[in-house]
Design a protein around this motif. Structure first.
Motif, PDB file in Angstrom:
ATOM      1  N   ALA A  99       0.831  -1.185   0.000  1.00 43.20           N
ATOM      2  CA  ALA A  99       0.000   0.000   0.000  1.00 43.20           C
ATOM      3  C   ALA A  99       0.874   1.246   0.000  1.00 43.20           C
TER       4      ALA A  99
ATOM      5  N   LYS B  53     -17.054  -3.495  -4.021  1.00 40.31           N
ATOM      6  CA  LYS B  53     -16.073  -2.954  -4.967  1.00 40.31           C
ATOM      7  C   LYS B  53     -16.421  -3.247  -6.426  1.00 40.31           C
TER       8      LYS B  53
ATOM      9  N   PRO C 298      -4.065   2.029  -6.719  1.00 42.66           N
ATOM     10  CA  PRO C 298      -4.999   0.896  -6.672  1.00 42.66           C
ATOM     11  C   PRO C 298      -5.345   0.419  -8.078  1.00 42.66           C
TER      12      PRO C 298
ATOM     13  N   ARG D 149      -8.951  -1.244  -6.247  1.00 42.44           N
ATOM     14  CA  ARG D 149      -9.932  -0.157  -6.309  1.00 42.44           C
ATOM     15  C   ARG D 149     -11.305  -0.676  -6.727  1.00 42.44           C
TER      16      ARG D 149
ATOM     17  N   LEU E  82      -8.538  -5.767   0.244  1.00 44.45           N
ATOM     18  CA  LEU E  82      -7.255  -5.182  -0.133  1.00 44.45           C
ATOM     19  C   LEU E  82      -7.388  -3.704  -0.486  1.00 44.45           C
ATOM     20  N   ASN E  83      -6.602  -2.868   0.184  1.00 44.19           N
ATOM     21  CA  ASN E  83      -6.582  -1.446  -0.166  1.00 44.19           C
ATOM     22  C   ASN E  83      -6.014  -1.224  -1.561  1.00 44.19           C
ATOM     23  N   GLU E  84      -5.186  -2.166  -2.013  1.00 40.23           N
ATOM     24  CA  GLU E  84      -4.552  -2.040  -3.330  1.00 40.23           C
ATOM     25  C   GLU E  84      -5.532  -2.257  -4.487  1.00 40.23           C
TER      26      GLU E  84
ATOM     27  N   ASP F 202     -11.918  -7.661  -1.802  1.00 46.75           N
ATOM     28  CA  ASP F 202     -12.688  -6.636  -1.112  1.00 46.75           C
ATOM     29  C   ASP F 202     -11.910  -6.032   0.054  1.00 46.75           C
TER      30      ASP F 202
END
Length: 232
Positions: A3, A56, A8, A35, A31-33, A29
């Motif tokens: 991150a 997402k 993303p 989008r 993972l911040n990476e 869902d």
């Protein structure tokens, strides 16, 4: 990906009927990476259920071409029946999209050959979901082996025990040779064959023995003869 180091990404989730599809969607869902997720499956009901569940989702399409053409898709997570996997993978690779695919990737090495050819023609990041490679115990074994603590390896034996066949649903396509290429060995045993390869070396011979204990229960053991130097 860490991150903060890369923007993303949008991932095409190809296949929603696979037993692991929910697990993969839950991971994406979290993972911040990631989008956004483009859902891809011919089953309209599965697409509708996934859209309702996963926040997402940015699109849900029935065909692979539409998923790969969606703006922003740079990665694909492929989870389709094994026999269909090579054709799907070659299309994804030809589109220049990075791939994580369910194991084992194909019914056989011969069936996987077109994927290797596609990667040689258009290199993208490619990985098979042998997630045991990241297990702390496997990584520790690898470190010990490479440090010489285990000594010279001549053979390796792998045993896989999985009980209660009724929980595995022997009628599922995972256990139909024409679709999956094999039964519990290609479904779960492959993780440990890969672990031996990852921890140690290449091999030149593999043999397996099986004994039917019940209608759907087998005892299997595999022996690997090592002749190559360790991969350092």
């Amino acid at each position: 990906m860490t991150a903060g180091t890369s923007p993303p990404v949008t991932v095409a989730m190809v296949g929603l009927a696979h037993p692991h599809a929910g697990m993969w969607l839950e991971t994406l869902d979290a993972l911040n990476e990631v989008r956004g997720v483009v859902l891809c499956d011919p089953d309209a009901g599965l697409r509708a259920d996934a859209v309702a569940r996963w926040g997402k989702t940015v699109a849900a399409v029935p065909g692979l071409a539409a998923a790969l053409a969606h703006p922003g898709v740079t990665h694909a997570l492929v989870a389709v029946p094994t026999a269909a996997n090579p054709e799907v993978l070659t299309q994804v690779i030809d589109a220049g999209v990075h791939v994580l695919t369910e194991k084992p990737g194909a019914r056989s090495a011969l069936a996987f050959a077109p994927v290797q050819a596609a990667l040689a023609h258009r290199p993208v990041s490619f990985a098979v979901a042998y997630i045991n490679r990241l297990h702390p115990a496997i990584l520790r074994m690898r470190d010990l082996f490479r440090a010489g603590a285990i000594g010279r390896l001549l053979t390796a034996e792998v045993r896989v025990v999985t009980t209660q066949p009724r929980f595995r649903d022997p009628a599922h396509w995972l256990f139909q040779r024409e679709i999956a290429g094999g039964g519990i060995v290609s479904w779960l045993g492959c993780h440990w064959l890969d672990a031996v390869r990852f921890v140690t070396v290449l091999w030149d011979h593999l043999c397996a023995f099986s004994l039917r204990l019940q209608r759907h229960a087998f005892f299997l053991t595999r022996c690997i003869r090592v002749t190559h130097e360790p991969i350092m």
